[in-house]
Write a protein that holds these residues in place. Structure first.
Motif, PDB file in Angstrom:
ATOM      1  N   GLY A  15       0.787  -1.226   0.000  1.00  0.00           N
ATOM      2  CA  GLY A  15       0.000   0.000   0.000  1.00  0.00           C
ATOM      3  C   GLY A  15       0.820   1.276   0.000  1.00  0.00           C
ATOM      4  O   GLY A  15       0.275   2.362   0.257  1.00  0.00           O
ATOM      5  N   ILE A  16       2.108   1.174  -0.297  1.00  0.00           N
ATOM      6  CA  ILE A  16       2.981   2.358  -0.273  1.00  0.00           C
ATOM      7  C   ILE A  16       2.545   3.407  -1.299  1.00  0.00           C
ATOM      8  O   ILE A  16       2.458   4.597  -0.967  1.00  0.00           O
ATOM      9  CB  ILE A  16       4.454   1.942  -0.481  1.00  0.00           C
ATOM     10  CG1 ILE A  16       4.924   1.117   0.718  1.00  0.00           C
ATOM     11  CG2 ILE A  16       5.348   3.154  -0.700  1.00  0.00           C
ATOM     12  CD1 ILE A  16       6.275   0.474   0.545  1.00  0.00           C
ATOM     13  N   PRO A  17       2.256   3.030  -2.557  1.00  0.00           N
ATOM     14  CA  PRO A  17       1.794   4.054  -3.513  1.00  0.00           C
ATOM     15  C   PRO A  17       0.531   4.774  -3.050  1.00  0.00           C
ATOM     16  O   PRO A  17       0.397   5.984  -3.214  1.00  0.00           O
ATOM     17  CB  PRO A  17       1.542   3.249  -4.794  1.00  0.00           C
ATOM     18  CG  PRO A  17       2.435   2.055  -4.673  1.00  0.00           C
ATOM     19  CD  PRO A  17       2.424   1.723  -3.217  1.00  0.00           C
ATOM     20  N   GLU A  18      -0.415   4.012  -2.453  1.00  0.00           N
ATOM     21  CA  GLU A  18      -1.644   4.631  -1.963  1.00  0.00           C
ATOM     22  C   GLU A  18      -1.350   5.631  -0.845  1.00  0.00           C
ATOM     23  O   GLU A  18      -1.981   6.688  -0.765  1.00  0.00           O
ATOM     24  CB  GLU A  18      -2.618   3.564  -1.465  1.00  0.00           C
ATOM     25  CG  GLU A  18      -3.300   2.761  -2.558  1.00  0.00           C
ATOM     26  CD  GLU A  18      -2.380   1.729  -3.202  1.00  0.00           C
ATOM     27  OE1 GLU A  18      -1.274   1.480  -2.650  1.00  0.00           O
ATOM     28  OE2 GLU A  18      -2.753   1.194  -4.257  1.00  0.00           O
ATOM     29  N   GLU A  19      -0.387   5.300   0.020  1.00  0.00           N
ATOM     30  CA  GLU A  19      -0.028   6.210   1.104  1.00  0.00           C
ATOM     31  C   GLU A  19       0.463   7.545   0.541  1.00  0.00           C
ATOM     32  O   GLU A  19       0.091   8.615   1.023  1.00  0.00           O
ATOM     33  CB  GLU A  19       1.072   5.585   1.976  1.00  0.00           C
ATOM     34  CG  GLU A  19       0.589   4.471   2.883  1.00  0.00           C
ATOM     35  CD  GLU A  19      -0.249   4.998   4.036  1.00  0.00           C
ATOM     36  OE1 GLU A  19      -0.001   6.135   4.489  1.00  0.00           O
ATOM     37  OE2 GLU A  19      -1.150   4.277   4.479  1.00  0.00           O
ATOM     38  N   PHE A  20       1.298   7.491  -0.495  1.00  0.00           N
ATOM     39  CA  PHE A  20       1.818   8.720  -1.086  1.00  0.00           C
ATOM     40  C   PHE A  20       0.705   9.508  -1.769  1.00  0.00           C
ATOM     41  O   PHE A  20       0.671  10.743  -1.694  1.00  0.00           O
ATOM     42  CB  PHE A  20       2.923   8.402  -2.095  1.00  0.00           C
ATOM     43  CG  PHE A  20       4.267   8.197  -1.463  1.00  0.00           C
ATOM     44  CD1 PHE A  20       5.021   9.282  -1.054  1.00  0.00           C
ATOM     45  CD2 PHE A  20       4.766   6.917  -1.254  1.00  0.00           C
ATOM     46  CE1 PHE A  20       6.251   9.101  -0.456  1.00  0.00           C
ATOM     47  CE2 PHE A  20       6.004   6.727  -0.661  1.00  0.00           C
ATOM     48  CZ  PHE A  20       6.755   7.817  -0.257  1.00  0.00           C
ATOM     49  N   GLN A  21      -0.192   8.799  -2.436  1.00  0.00           N
ATOM     50  CA  GLN A  21      -1.258   9.507  -3.149  1.00  0.00           C
ATOM     51  C   GLN A  21      -2.247  10.145  -2.170  1.00  0.00           C
ATOM     52  O   GLN A  21      -2.764  11.230  -2.431  1.00  0.00           O
ATOM     53  CB  GLN A  21      -1.963   8.550  -4.118  1.00  0.00           C
ATOM     54  CG  GLN A  21      -1.028   8.082  -5.219  1.00  0.00           C
ATOM     55  CD  GLN A  21      -1.728   7.388  -6.359  1.00  0.00           C
ATOM     56  OE1 GLN A  21      -1.404   7.599  -7.505  1.00  0.00           O
ATOM     57  NE2 GLN A  21      -2.687   6.535  -6.057  1.00  0.00           N
ATOM     58  N   ILE A  22      -2.492   9.499  -1.048  1.00  0.00           N
ATOM     59  CA  ILE A  22      -3.349  10.094  -0.019  1.00  0.00           C
ATOM     60  C   ILE A  22      -2.729  11.387   0.499  1.00  0.00           C
ATOM     61  O   ILE A  22      -3.429  12.362   0.793  1.00  0.00           O
ATOM     62  CB  ILE A  22      -3.564   9.092   1.133  1.00  0.00           C
ATOM     63  CG1 ILE A  22      -4.491   7.954   0.687  1.00  0.00           C
ATOM     64  CG2 ILE A  22      -4.143   9.788   2.360  1.00  0.00           C
ATOM     65  CD1 ILE A  22      -4.602   6.831   1.686  1.00  0.00           C
ATOM     66  N   LEU A  23      -1.402  11.419   0.572  1.00  0.00           N
ATOM     67  CA  LEU A  23      -0.696  12.590   1.080  1.00  0.00           C
ATOM     68  C   LEU A  23      -0.438  13.635  -0.004  1.00  0.00           C
ATOM     69  O   LEU A  23       0.259  14.629   0.235  1.00  0.00           O
ATOM     70  CB  LEU A  23       0.635  12.153   1.715  1.00  0.00           C
ATOM     71  CG  LEU A  23       0.481  11.267   2.963  1.00  0.00           C
ATOM     72  CD1 LEU A  23       1.825  10.709   3.387  1.00  0.00           C
ATOM     73  CD2 LEU A  23      -0.155  12.062   4.097  1.00  0.00           C
ATOM     74  N   VAL A 137       7.432   6.425   4.922  1.00  0.00           N
ATOM     75  CA  VAL A 137       6.710   7.171   3.884  1.00  0.00           C
ATOM     76  C   VAL A 137       6.523   8.621   4.316  1.00  0.00           C
ATOM     77  O   VAL A 137       6.788   9.560   3.553  1.00  0.00           O
ATOM     78  CB  VAL A 137       5.343   6.516   3.592  1.00  0.00           C
ATOM     79  CG1 VAL A 137       4.475   7.445   2.747  1.00  0.00           C
ATOM     80  CG2 VAL A 137       5.535   5.184   2.867  1.00  0.00           C
ATOM     81  N   ARG A 138       6.058   8.820   5.543  1.00  0.00           N
ATOM     82  CA  ARG A 138       5.801  10.188   6.014  1.00  0.00           C
ATOM     83  C   ARG A 138       7.099  10.976   6.184  1.00  0.00           C
ATOM     84  O   ARG A 138       7.115  12.204   6.018  1.00  0.00           O
ATOM     85  CB  ARG A 138       5.017  10.137   7.331  1.00  0.00           C
ATOM     86  CG  ARG A 138       3.604   9.605   7.121  1.00  0.00           C
ATOM     87  CD  ARG A 138       2.798   9.569   8.402  1.00  0.00           C
ATOM     88  NE  ARG A 138       1.483   8.988   8.145  1.00  0.00           N
ATOM     89  CZ  ARG A 138       0.431   9.683   7.713  1.00  0.00           C
ATOM     90  NH1 ARG A 138       0.550  10.984   7.500  1.00  0.00           N
ATOM     91  NH2 ARG A 138      -0.730   9.089   7.508  1.00  0.00           N
TER      92      ARG A 138
END
Length: 249
Positions: A15-23, A137-138
């Motif tokens: 879910g790393i790409p989703e984390e970046f897109q959410i941010l 990620v953050r």
């Protein structure tokens, strides 16, 4: 995002790409990068002019011996990120060693030379809690925010300097034009430069703010004031119009 084809699977990329897109950071895959010359040539202009490469799709100048198609695509995408001013790099690998290992040093050297923001998650399949991945990620997102601020400050300083230079040039040209006029002379080139600079300085001014429009599919409710102006009260879906009218009756 550079990695192996299977890293597009949510079960493998954690879910790393989703984390970046959410941010707020859209994810581009290797295959999503345009490959046409008209698009790429502007980013590789320096190398093309020097003759270092014959085409932006070339890779031999940085990796002469490449025998894996996916590894070659990965390194080329890293080079693209290094050339594009608004693209940063996220390198995913399931293990610290393996078939990705030969690319690690090469990727590091390319992004270091270009000073491209870069995050490498090379052990995402290791036995670690998902919380540690979110922290990494953050952390990268925070670094990207700082990078954006630096770019914005640099751009603002360049713009301020350009405005100051153009204003000074306009002032000097106007003085020269006044001096010529006192002698009953004129120079068409100076007049043309003055007009061009006035237009350029006017373009630096921020455009007037556009009035806020209600999103499509919504109706805007307002109250008419004594002076004839209308103050917006609320916004409601259009399909509620009939119900609102009935309640008003």
């Amino acid at each position: 995002m550079v990695g192996r084809p299977y890293h597009s699977d949510p079960g493998l990329n954690h879910g790393i790409p989703e984390e970046f897109q959410i941010l707020g950071y859209p994810i581009l895959s290797i295959r999503s990068i345009p490959k046409d010359r008209e698009y790429l040539d502007r980013y590789y202009k320096a190398e093309l002019d020097k003759g270092t490469i014959k085409t932006p799709l070339e890779l031999n100048h940085v990796w002469p011996e490449n025998y894996s198609a996916n590894s070659a695509q990965k390194v080329w995408a890293v080079g693209f990120a290094a050339h594009h001013p608004n693209v940063v790099l996220l390198d995913l690998s399931s293990f610290k060693c393996g078939h990705d290992a030969p690319t690690y040093g090469l990727v590091e050297s390319i992004v270091s030379a270009a000073k491209t923001p870069y995050a490498a998650l090379h052990d995402i399949d290791a036995n670690k809690p998902s919380g540690s991945i979110k922290i990494r990620v953050r952390t990268y997102v925070h670094a990207l925010k700082l990078h954006e601020e630096r770019l914005s400050d640099h751009s603002q300083r360049k713009r301020t300097l350009a405005v100051a230079i153009d204003r000074k040039r306009l002032e000097l040209l106007e003085i020269r034009s006044t001096q010529l006029a006192a002698r009953r002379m004129s120079d068409p080139q100076i007049i043309a430069q003055i007009e061009a600079l006035r237009e350029k300085l006017a373009a630096y001014e921020a455009p007037p703010a556009q009035p806020e429009e209600a999103p499509k599919g919504l109706m805007q409710l307002g109250k008419k004031n004594q002076d004839g102006s209308i103050s917006r009260v609320a916004t409601a879906p259009q399909n509620d119009t009939v119900q609102i009218a009935q309640e008003a009756e």
